[in-house]
Design a protein around this motif. Structure first.
Motif, PDB file in Angstrom:
ATOM      1  N   ALA A   9      -8.875 -29.235   2.458  1.00 42.96           N
ATOM      2  CA  ALA A   9      -8.304 -30.190   3.403  1.00 42.96           C
ATOM      3  C   ALA A   9      -7.579 -31.291   2.635  1.00 42.96           C
ATOM      4  N   ALA A  10      -6.449 -31.716   3.163  1.00 44.84           N
ATOM      5  CA  ALA A  10      -5.661 -32.768   2.520  1.00 44.84           C
ATOM      6  C   ALA A  10      -6.267 -34.127   2.825  1.00 44.84           C
ATOM      7  N   ARG A  11      -6.073 -35.064   1.907  1.00 46.74           N
ATOM      8  CA  ARG A  11      -6.487 -36.436   2.136  1.00 46.74           C
ATOM      9  C   ARG A  11      -5.337 -37.347   1.725  1.00 46.74           C
ATOM     10  N   THR A  12      -5.287 -38.509   2.334  1.00 45.55           N
ATOM     11  CA  THR A  12      -4.220 -39.457   2.076  1.00 45.55           C
ATOM     12  C   THR A  12      -4.778 -40.622   1.270  1.00 45.55           C
ATOM     13  N   THR A  13      -4.037 -41.019   0.227  1.00 46.41           N
ATOM     14  CA  THR A  13      -4.422 -42.161  -0.602  1.00 46.41           C
ATOM     15  C   THR A  13      -3.173 -42.977  -0.910  1.00 46.41           C
ATOM     16  N   THR A  14      -3.378 -44.119  -1.534  1.00 48.05           N
ATOM     17  CA  THR A  14      -2.274 -44.971  -1.966  1.00 48.05           C
ATOM     18  C   THR A  14      -2.238 -44.996  -3.483  1.00 48.05           C
ATOM     19  N   ARG A  15      -1.046 -44.893  -4.033  1.00 49.62           N
ATOM     20  CA  ARG A  15      -0.848 -44.932  -5.483  1.00 49.62           C
ATOM     21  C   ARG A  15       0.395 -45.748  -5.801  1.00 49.62           C
ATOM     22  N   LEU A  16       0.575 -46.044  -7.086  1.00 49.18           N
ATOM     23  CA  LEU A  16       1.803 -46.689  -7.550  1.00 49.18           C
ATOM     24  C   LEU A  16       2.720 -45.618  -8.128  1.00 49.18           C
ATOM     25  N   LEU A  17       3.964 -45.611  -7.677  1.00 45.21           N
ATOM     26  CA  LEU A  17       4.981 -44.706  -8.188  1.00 45.21           C
ATOM     27  C   LEU A  17       5.865 -45.483  -9.150  1.00 45.21           C
ATOM     28  N   LEU A  62       8.377 -30.395 -15.772  1.00 46.65           N
ATOM     29  CA  LEU A  62       7.141 -30.400 -16.550  1.00 46.65           C
ATOM     30  C   LEU A  62       6.202 -31.336 -15.825  1.00 46.65           C
ATOM     31  N   TRP A  63       4.964 -30.900 -15.618  1.00 41.72           N
ATOM     32  CA  TRP A  63       3.954 -31.740 -14.984  1.00 41.72           C
ATOM     33  C   TRP A  63       2.884 -32.053 -16.015  1.00 41.72           C
ATOM     34  N   ALA A  64       2.382 -33.280 -15.986  1.00 42.28           N
ATOM     35  CA  ALA A  64       1.395 -33.711 -16.976  1.00 42.28           C
ATOM     36  C   ALA A  64       0.371 -34.622 -16.325  1.00 42.28           C
ATOM     37  N   TRP A  65      -0.803 -34.720 -16.950  1.00 43.53           N
ATOM     38  CA  TRP A  65      -1.874 -35.549 -16.429  1.00 43.53           C
ATOM     39  C   TRP A  65      -2.759 -35.988 -17.584  1.00 43.53           C
ATOM     40  N   ASN A  66      -3.317 -37.188 -17.441  1.00 48.61           N
ATOM     41  CA  ASN A  66      -4.244 -37.654 -18.471  1.00 48.61           C
ATOM     42  C   ASN A  66      -5.629 -37.061 -18.213  1.00 48.61           C
ATOM     43  N   ARG A  67      -6.543 -37.317 -19.106  1.00 48.83           N
ATOM     44  CA  ARG A  67      -7.876 -36.701 -19.067  1.00 48.83           C
ATOM     45  C   ARG A  67      -8.622 -36.970 -17.763  1.00 48.83           C
ATOM     46  N   THR A  68      -8.497 -38.178 -17.223  1.00 48.23           N
ATOM     47  CA  THR A  68      -9.216 -38.521 -15.989  1.00 48.23           C
ATOM     48  C   THR A  68      -8.443 -38.116 -14.731  1.00 48.23           C
ATOM     49  N   GLY A  69      -7.180 -37.735 -14.887  1.00 46.70           N
ATOM     50  CA  GLY A  69      -6.387 -37.320 -13.742  1.00 46.70           C
ATOM     51  C   GLY A  69      -5.869 -38.462 -12.894  1.00 46.70           C
ATOM     52  N   ASP A  70      -6.009 -39.712 -13.389  1.00 47.55           N
ATOM     53  CA  ASP A  70      -5.519 -40.828 -12.583  1.00 47.55           C
ATOM     54  C   ASP A  70      -4.070 -41.191 -12.913  1.00 47.55           C
ATOM     55  N   PRO A  90      -3.137 -45.140 -10.254  1.00 46.54           N
ATOM     56  CA  PRO A  90      -3.918 -45.742  -9.164  1.00 46.54           C
ATOM     57  C   PRO A  90      -3.239 -47.015  -8.678  1.00 46.54           C
ATOM     58  N   ALA A  91      -3.384 -47.299  -7.390  1.00 47.77           N
ATOM     59  CA  ALA A  91      -2.732 -48.471  -6.797  1.00 47.77           C
ATOM     60  C   ALA A  91      -3.216 -49.764  -7.425  1.00 47.77           C
ATOM     61  N   ALA A  92      -4.437 -49.790  -7.922  1.00 47.74           N
ATOM     62  CA  ALA A  92      -4.991 -51.015  -8.496  1.00 47.74           C
ATOM     63  C   ALA A  92      -4.687 -51.145  -9.986  1.00 47.74           C
ATOM     64  N   ALA A  93      -4.000 -50.170 -10.567  1.00 46.38           N
ATOM     65  CA  ALA A  93      -3.760 -50.178 -12.012  1.00 46.38           C
ATOM     66  C   ALA A  93      -2.754 -51.249 -12.398  1.00 46.38           C
TER      67      ALA A  93
END
Length: 161
Positions: A9-17, A62-70, A90-93
């Motif tokens: 199931a999909a979930r909605t969150t807020t992030r910084l782009l 190319l897609w990339a991610w850090n160890r924690t996936g944030d 993350p939005a709070a980052a």
């Protein structure tokens, strides 16, 4: 290639782009520091724990991610040697990307609402391209989609799959 998928199931969150204009490979590679990466080129599909040393030839993304996936990174390859990058944090980052020394495009970072879901790729029996290797089909993939006029999809392999 036609793929079928089993999705959660999909979930909605807020992030910084964070958006970046035209970048060179060294600038883009700085954004990939500490990231695992996946991409497709003439040599096939790749999944490795570190960024490629050289600009992938004939890759489109190319897609990339850090160890924690944030922190999720999406590179789009245009004309030879010209790249564009988008990064989700993350939005709070705080602006964690200043250390890369790559300037943001005007108007960024921007707070966005994203849809997140997990999926498992399954190869059907009939396909028009080569089968995906087990290292891809046996993993769970995390998709983070930014909707809008120019939608973006960020991809990462779940480390525990």
């Amino acid at each position: 290639m036609t793929q079928t998928a089993t999705e959660t199931a999909a979930r909605t969150t807020t992030r910084l782009l964070h958006g970046y204009g035209r970048l060179t490979w060294p600038q883009a590679r700085a954004l990939l520091s500490g990231c695992a990466c996946t991409w497709t080129d003439f040599d096939g599909i790749h999944l490795q724990d570190t960024p490629p040393d050289e600009l992938p030839v004939a890759a489109t993304h190319l897609w990339a991610w850090n160890r924690t996936g944030d922190r999720l990174v999406r590179l789009r390859f245009d004309a030879p040697g010209i790249l564009y990058a988008a990064v989700l944090t993350p939005a709070a980052a705080d602006d964690v990307l200043d250390a890369a020394g790559v300037p943001l495009a005007p108007g960024f970072p921007e707070e966005v609402t994203v849809t997140e879901r997990r999926t498992i790729l399954r190869d059907p029996q009939e396909r028009s391209a080569a089968a995906l290797p087990p290292e891809f089909t046996e993993r769970t993939w995390h998709l983070v989609e930014v909707p809008g006029e120019s939608p973006l999809t960020f991809v990462r392999a779940d480390p525990d799959s």
